[in-house]
Scaffold this active site. Structure first.
Site, PDB file in Angstrom:
ATOM      1  N   GLY A  45       0.866  -1.214  -0.055  1.00  0.00           N
ATOM      2  CA  GLY A  45       0.078   0.004   0.036  1.00  0.00           C
ATOM      3  C   GLY A  45       0.881   1.272  -0.009  1.00  0.00           C
ATOM      4  CB  SER A 112       4.657  -3.201  -2.967  1.00  0.00           C
ATOM      5  OG  SER A 112       4.321  -1.992  -3.619  1.00  0.00           O
ATOM      6  CD1 TRP A 113       3.310  -0.040   3.062  1.00  0.00           C
ATOM      7  CD2 TRP A 113       4.772   1.538   2.873  1.00  0.00           C
ATOM      8  NE1 TRP A 113       3.483   0.615   4.247  1.00  0.00           N
ATOM      9  CE2 TRP A 113       4.612   1.763   4.374  1.00  0.00           C
ATOM     10  CE3 TRP A 113       5.884   2.470   2.117  1.00  0.00           C
ATOM     11  CZ2 TRP A 113       4.897   2.506   5.112  1.00  0.00           C
ATOM     12  CZ3 TRP A 113       6.398   3.263   3.283  1.00  0.00           C
ATOM     13  CH2 TRP A 113       5.877   3.443   4.552  1.00  0.00           C
ATOM     14  CG  ASP A 268       7.687  -3.830 -10.018  1.00  0.00           C
ATOM     15  OD1 ASP A 268       7.127  -3.027 -10.360  1.00  0.00           O
ATOM     16  OD2 ASP A 268       8.013  -4.534  -9.027  1.00  0.00           O
ATOM     17  CG  HIS A 296       4.380  -4.314  -8.260  1.00  0.00           C
ATOM     18  ND1 HIS A 296       5.717  -3.998  -7.553  1.00  0.00           N
ATOM     19  CD2 HIS A 296       3.508  -4.156  -7.171  1.00  0.00           C
ATOM     20  CE1 HIS A 296       5.647  -3.468  -6.269  1.00  0.00           C
ATOM     21  NE2 HIS A 296       4.125  -3.615  -6.110  1.00  0.00           N
TER      22      HIS A 296
END
Length: 317
Positions: A45, A112-113, A268, A296
């Protein structure tokens, strides 16, 4: 070589809500083996929350799978709250959850985050981490934020870029990120919702190698689109609340002794491979898997294969 797939679906055996201060309560699930190897799933996120598929990257017979939802995300309350919501609040929350659950140290798993927050947590509390499995590396540097939200990715996604910038007047497009943030955090609910829809569609179409209609529908769902977009923009405009552009790179020496695997899709779009490459140049002991036919998403076959292989390998170790 056999391509590894997800483990079968597993239901949580426990769920908790912890008061972490500032009016925030975080939701935490546990699944798998209560006596197994502790692993914390650090979701992406920020603001996205957890889904049932996230439990399936681990052998449920060998792992105690701990899945917290970050402040303002998912079933943590209040949903979408920006006050007292920074990377360092989230790091402190993870450490509180670890203590409350009686875990001495755990494997950190995030993409990711989730790779950002996982690195920040590990660097703050290296003695509480047994290893890291990270995917789709994001360090929140200016170059990375500009690539996604200002100048870079639009060259690969021109038609989607037009949809993304449509809610922003031409006169404000020299800083699209800030223009979005003013609207998402503003008091005009109709404008905020329209911007949230466009923002989350942009996130969704760039999260897979080819557009996934199901993911687009999920990320633009009525109940979650505005809170998720607000939190994403909040962290982006504040540079992840880091003191310097290279804070996570400069902190690698604190965790170089820990076993680490980094998994990156060659194509990605939202977290370009150069970021994972920069991280492993500073962290030569880490194992890097550059997946040649992936973007991704953790659910692309090559990414899933390496994630499952990595959790199995760590369990065997």
């Amino acid at each position: 070589m056999e391509t590894r797939g997800l483990y079968p679906a597993v239901e949580p055996y426990a769920a908790h809500r912890f008061d972490v201060g500032g009016g925030h309560r975080v939701y935490v699930e546990e699944a798998g083996n209560p006596a197994g190897i502790p692993v914390v799933f650090v979701h992406g996120g920020p603001g996205s929350g957890i889904t049932p598929v996230m439990r399936r990257f681990f052998d449920p017979g060998r792992y105690r799978i701990i899945l917290p939802e970050q402040r303002g995300a998912g079933r943590s309350t209040p949903m979408g709250e920006l006050r007292e919501n920074t990377t360092w609040h989230l790091v402190a929350d993870l450490e509180r959850v670890r203590g409350w659950l009686g875990v001495d140290a755990w494997l950190v798993f995030g993409g990711s985050w989730g790779s950002t927050l996982g690195l920040a947590y590990a660097q703050a509390h290296p003695s509480r981490v047994t290893g890291l499995i990270l995917r789709g590396i994001f360090l929140v540097r200016r170059s990375e934020r500009d690539w996604i939200y200002q100048s870079g990715l639009h060259n690969l996604q021109p038609e989607e870029w037009e949809r993304f910038v449509a809610p922003i007047p031409v006169a404000e497009r020299d800083d699209i990120l800030m223009a979005y943030y003013r609207r998402l955090a503003g008091e005009d609910s109709e404008v905020a919702r329209r911007c949230a829809d466009a923002w989350m569609r942009w996130e969704a179409v760039n999260s897979t190698l080819t557009p996934d209609p199901g993911l687009i529908a999920s990320l633009t769902a009525d109940s979650t689109v505005l809170p998720a977009a607000r939190i994403l923009a909040h962290y982006a405009v504040n540079g992840g609340f880091f003191e310097s552009e290279n804070q996570l790179l400069d902190g690698v020496d604190r965790i170089r002794h820990l076993p680490a695997t980094i998994i990156q899709g060659r194509y990605d779009l939202c977290c370009p491979p150069v970021t994972a490459y920069d991280l492993t140049r500073r962290w030569p002991e880490a194992t890097l898997h550059m997946v040649p036919d992936a973007g991704h998403s953790s659910l692309e076959p090559g990414i899933t294969h390496h994630l499952i292989s990595s959790t199995d390998s760590f369990a065997e170790r």
